[in-house]
Design a protein around this motif. Sequence first.
Motif, mmCIF file in Angstrom:
data_model
loop_
_atom_site.group_PDB
_atom_site.id
_atom_site.type_symbol
_atom_site.label_atom_id
_atom_site.label_comp_id
_atom_site.label_asym_id
_atom_site.label_seq_id
_atom_site.Cartn_x
_atom_site.Cartn_y
_atom_site.Cartn_z
ATOM 1 N N ALA A 48 12.167 -31.432 13.597
ATOM 2 C CA ALA A 48 10.810 -31.962 13.632
ATOM 3 C C ALA A 48 10.851 -33.219 14.485
ATOM 4 C CB ALA A 48 10.334 -32.281 12.220
ATOM 5 N N VAL A 49 10.012 -33.242 15.557
ATOM 6 C CA VAL A 49 10.028 -34.337 16.521
ATOM 7 C C VAL A 49 8.624 -34.910 16.643
ATOM 8 C CG1 VAL A 49 10.467 -34.938 18.938
ATOM 9 C CG2 VAL A 49 11.895 -33.245 17.817
ATOM 10 N N CYS A 50 8.511 -36.246 16.666
ATOM 11 C CA CYS A 50 7.232 -36.924 16.871
ATOM 12 C C CYS A 50 6.832 -36.748 18.329
ATOM 13 C CB CYS A 50 7.345 -38.402 16.519
ATOM 14 S SG CYS A 50 5.835 -39.322 16.875
ATOM 15 N N THR A 51 5.626 -36.236 18.591
ATOM 16 C CA THR A 51 5.184 -36.027 19.964
ATOM 17 C C THR A 51 4.752 -37.327 20.620
ATOM 18 O OG1 THR A 51 2.943 -35.525 19.224
ATOM 19 C CG2 THR A 51 4.439 -33.664 19.537
ATOM 20 N N SER A 52 4.542 -38.371 19.847
ATOM 21 C CA SER A 52 4.121 -39.646 20.411
ATOM 22 C C SER A 52 5.304 -40.462 20.923
ATOM 23 C CB SER A 52 3.348 -40.455 19.371
ATOM 24 O OG SER A 52 2.989 -41.706 19.875
ATOM 25 N N ARG A 92 2.996 -34.565 7.653
ATOM 26 C CA ARG A 92 4.123 -35.385 8.073
ATOM 27 C C ARG A 92 3.616 -36.559 8.895
ATOM 28 N NH1 ARG A 92 9.300 -32.195 8.762
ATOM 29 N NH2 ARG A 92 8.850 -30.222 7.797
ATOM 30 N N VAL A 93 4.267 -37.701 8.732
ATOM 31 C CA VAL A 93 3.947 -38.898 9.499
ATOM 32 C C VAL A 93 5.257 -39.479 10.009
ATOM 33 C CG1 VAL A 93 2.937 -41.211 9.419
ATOM 34 C CG2 VAL A 93 1.896 -39.377 8.104
ATOM 35 N N CYS A 94 5.269 -39.867 11.299
ATOM 36 C CA CYS A 94 6.469 -40.450 11.902
ATOM 37 C C CYS A 94 6.743 -41.817 11.287
ATOM 38 C CB CYS A 94 6.276 -40.579 13.413
ATOM 39 S SG CYS A 94 7.674 -41.350 14.237
ATOM 40 N N LYS A 95 7.983 -42.011 10.863
ATOM 41 C CA LYS A 95 8.365 -43.302 10.278
ATOM 42 C C LYS A 95 8.485 -44.389 11.336
ATOM 43 C CE LYS A 95 10.775 -41.184 6.416
ATOM 44 N NZ LYS A 95 11.211 -39.826 6.612
ATOM 45 N N ALA A 96 8.703 -44.006 12.604
ATOM 46 C CA ALA A 96 8.880 -44.988 13.675
ATOM 47 C C ALA A 96 7.556 -45.540 14.188
ATOM 48 C CB ALA A 96 9.657 -44.370 14.825
ATOM 49 N N CYS A 97 6.564 -44.643 14.413
ATOM 50 C CA CYS A 97 5.317 -45.112 15.023
ATOM 51 C C CYS A 97 4.083 -44.818 14.188
ATOM 52 C CB CYS A 97 5.154 -44.519 16.418
ATOM 53 S SG CYS A 97 4.803 -42.751 16.448
ATOM 54 N N GLY A 98 4.209 -44.048 13.108
ATOM 55 C CA GLY A 98 3.068 -43.761 12.239
ATOM 56 C C GLY A 98 2.194 -42.619 12.711
ATOM 57 N N ALA A 100 0.809 -38.871 13.348
ATOM 58 C CA ALA A 100 0.817 -37.666 12.517
ATOM 59 C C ALA A 100 1.014 -36.401 13.349
ATOM 60 C CB ALA A 100 -0.475 -37.568 11.720
ATOM 61 N N GLU A 101 1.189 -36.540 14.662
ATOM 62 C CA GLU A 101 1.388 -35.381 15.533
ATOM 63 C C GLU A 101 2.879 -35.063 15.596
ATOM 64 O OE1 GLU A 101 -0.531 -35.736 19.321
ATOM 65 O OE2 GLU A 101 -2.203 -36.809 18.429
ATOM 66 N N ILE A 102 3.303 -34.165 14.727
ATOM 67 C CA ILE A 102 4.716 -33.808 14.614
ATOM 68 C C ILE A 102 4.902 -32.381 15.104
ATOM 69 C CG2 ILE A 102 6.677 -33.609 13.047
ATOM 70 C CD1 ILE A 102 5.442 -36.472 13.313
ATOM 71 N N ASP A 103 5.854 -32.201 16.021
ATOM 72 C CA ASP A 103 6.168 -30.880 16.550
ATOM 73 C C ASP A 103 7.318 -30.305 15.739
ATOM 74 O OD1 ASP A 103 6.393 -28.619 18.157
ATOM 75 O OD2 ASP A 103 7.707 -29.620 19.585
ATOM 76 N N LEU A 104 7.021 -29.278 14.949
ATOM 77 C CA LEU A 104 8.054 -28.617 14.150
ATOM 78 C C LEU A 104 8.560 -27.433 14.960
ATOM 79 C CD1 LEU A 104 9.601 -28.416 11.502
ATOM 80 C CD2 LEU A 104 7.794 -26.975 10.635
ATOM 81 N N ASP A 105 9.735 -27.582 15.530
ATOM 82 C CA ASP A 105 10.346 -26.528 16.331
ATOM 83 C C ASP A 105 11.213 -25.688 15.408
ATOM 84 O OD1 ASP A 105 11.637 -24.886 18.121
ATOM 85 O OD2 ASP A 105 12.049 -26.485 19.557
ATOM 86 N N ARG A 141 11.679 -46.515 20.749
ATOM 87 C CA ARG A 141 11.573 -46.517 19.285
ATOM 88 C C ARG A 141 10.531 -47.519 18.824
ATOM 89 N NH1 ARG A 141 17.840 -46.006 17.297
ATOM 90 N NH2 ARG A 141 18.130 -43.897 18.067
ATOM 91 N N GLY A 142 9.615 -47.041 18.003
ATOM 92 C CA GLY A 142 8.586 -47.903 17.442
ATOM 93 C C GLY A 142 7.437 -48.177 18.397
ATOM 94 N N ARG A 143 7.428 -47.516 19.553
ATOM 95 C CA ARG A 143 6.353 -47.712 20.521
ATOM 96 C C ARG A 143 5.687 -46.382 20.813
ATOM 97 N NH1 ARG A 143 10.420 -50.918 21.767
ATOM 98 N NH2 ARG A 143 9.940 -53.138 21.825
ATOM 99 N N LYS A 144 4.394 -46.435 21.064
ATOM 100 C CA LYS A 144 3.677 -45.204 21.410
ATOM 101 C C LYS A 144 4.087 -44.773 22.808
ATOM 102 C CE LYS A 144 -0.181 -45.656 18.366
ATOM 103 N NZ LYS A 144 -1.550 -45.298 18.133
ATOM 104 N N MET A 145 4.316 -43.474 22.941
ATOM 105 C CA MET A 145 4.768 -42.926 24.215
ATOM 106 C C MET A 145 3.783 -43.245 25.341
ATOM 107 S SD MET A 145 7.216 -41.274 25.669
ATOM 108 C CE MET A 145 8.075 -40.221 24.554
#
Length: 189
Positions: free
Chosen positions: A23-27, A4-10, A12-17, A124-128
């Motif tokens: 599924a939430v992007c950890t970034s 999985r890849v985040c569509k907002a920031c690209g 690949a670190e996705i937390d599948l709860d 949105r669209g920015r790295k955490m």
Amino acid sequence: MSPRVCKACGCAEIDLDQARGNAVCTSCGSVLEDNIIVSEVQFVEGSGGVTSAVGQFVSSDGPEKAPLLGSGFHTSIGKESRAQTLQNGKRQIHQLGSQLQLNQHCLDTAFNFFKMVVSKQLTRGRKMAHVIAACLYMVCRTEGTPHMLLDLSDLLQVNVYILGKTFLLLSRELYINAPAIGEIKTHDH
């Protein structure tokens, strides 16, 4: 199955709860999927007579095995995602802020800036990590600490111009008047 890849920031670190079915992007904290449904459920008896549900999640990326759903399985509507984003942000602010040896007041102020950023949906669209660094740097500027943006850049191993761009955007959007570097807070009598 492709990763999985985040569509907002690209990222690949996705937390599948699996317990919450999202599924939430950890970034960046974006919710990639929620209300993930279960195709089939079986009940198994564990130790002590405890019964658990075992199933298989069905998502847009294809099936992924779910070890245990348990009684806490429910769908997410977004409040959990925002709360999770705030919790992750607070944790990261404390980690990075402690490396800079910032006091609790500065950490709390940075977290307040972060909450404002999240409420205005500026993550949105920015790295955490970039957003966290910008919030901490806003505190450094407003409180007059001796830290430079380069200090945060070195800690995160991120280009200082990228952090500067994020800082300028967020401070402008939040209407934070960050004093110029070298401006000393003095009281003339």
